[in-house]
Scaffold this motif. Structure first.
Motif: not given
Length: 301
Positions: A154-156, A268-269, A282-284, A291-293
């Motif tokens: 993933l790429n957070a 998967h997404s 969004d990776p989260f 992501g919101r925080d």
């Protein structure tokens, strides 16, 4: 499939804490010879004493896995003492946060040095030994385990330098798997992709070399450190549980080893975006609060 670990030799980098230490504990209880490698002397000393108390034959090295000459000397000493190791755990790792454009040259050198070059050195030095041992003995079996991360799939955001290092480890290990399959059925490999697990990685700065000293942290780096501390510290899956998954995975010749399989929905997404040629999501996505925080913290004045 590998079912007998007794009397076999394992090399473990990052053996003073986290996954490395827990894998060493399992190895000692299984009657293995252990080569413990760590950059932190006190942690290495404690691990060495513990494994010896469990009855293991131990060879210890305090070294920096990013340094080719130090890794070379260690590999030669291992071969002289035990011959080709049956298992190599390229596990040493450090963490780094912040916006990807804010990473300094020293940040990149430190993180890639440990997370990627440490694995490169382990693979290039020990794989030839293992293949030679396998060629001489049809019953000889070996396995190389490289520790990546879910950050390798993933790429957070706000973790760019770390993400790059771990994606490289996944790529390296997948390629190693394919290359090994061309030349031998006796040496296998696995990549471990932990999510948030309580280890010492969020305090990696304690072992950062002085010559790669960091500048004053930026706002995004401070926010990233705080979020990592919180996420890692609140992890429910323990390092010991992940270590057991690693041994179970080796025994089953399982390539991908995950601490949190439920997090694969995010992977998967990401893959769907690639296949469908849509922009990254969004990776989260399964934890939108993260992501919101992060956005709120970064945009706060």
């Amino acid at each position: 499939m590998i079912t007998n670990f007794k009397g076999k030799t394992a090399v473990l980098t990052g053996a003073g804490s986290g996954f490395g230490l827990e894998c060493a504990r399992i190895g000692a209880k299984l009657g293995m010879n252990l080569v413990l490698v760590d950059v932190q002397q006190d942690a290495l000393d404690q691990a060495t004493a513990e494994m010896q108390a469990l009855g293991a034959e131990v060879l210890s090295f305090r070294l920096d896995v990013s340094k080719a000459d130090q890794m070379q000397a260690m590999s030669e000493a291992v071969f002289e003492r035990f011959g080709a190791p049956h298992f190599v755990f390229n596990n040493a790792g450090v963490a780094s946060g912040g916006m990807i454009w804010e990473g300094t040259v020293s940040d990149w050198e430190w993180v890639l040095g440990v997370n990627l070059w440490g694995v490169i050195h382990g693979v290039r030095l020990f794989t030839p030994m293992m293949l030679e041992a396998a060629a001489k003995d049809p019953s000889w079996q070996g396995h190389i385990v490289n520790t990546a991360s879910m950050a390798g799939l993933l790429n957070a955001p706000n973790m760019g330098v770390y993400n790059v290092s771990k994606h490289a480890v996944v790529s390296l290990t997948e390629t190693l798997y394919q290359d090994l399959r061309l030349v031998s059925d006796q040496v296998g490999t696995s990549v471990v992709c932990p999510y948030f697990v309580p280890t010492g990685i969020s305090q990696s700065q304690r072992n950062r070399p002085a010559q790669l000293d960091s500048q004053k942290p930026t706002r995004s780096q401070l926010i990233g450190q705080a979020m990592t501390d919180k996420a890692v510290g609140s992890g429910k899956v323990t390092a010991a549980e992940v270590a057991q998954k690693v041994f179970d995975g080796m025994a089953a010749d399982q390539f991908y080893i995950f601490s949190h399989p439920r997090a694969l929905g995010n992977v998967h997404s990401r893959m769907e975006c690639i296949v469908q040629q849509t922009n990254p999501t969004d990776p989260f996505a399964e934890r939108p609060d993260i992501g919101r925080d992060l956005k709120l913290a970064l945009r706060a004045t």
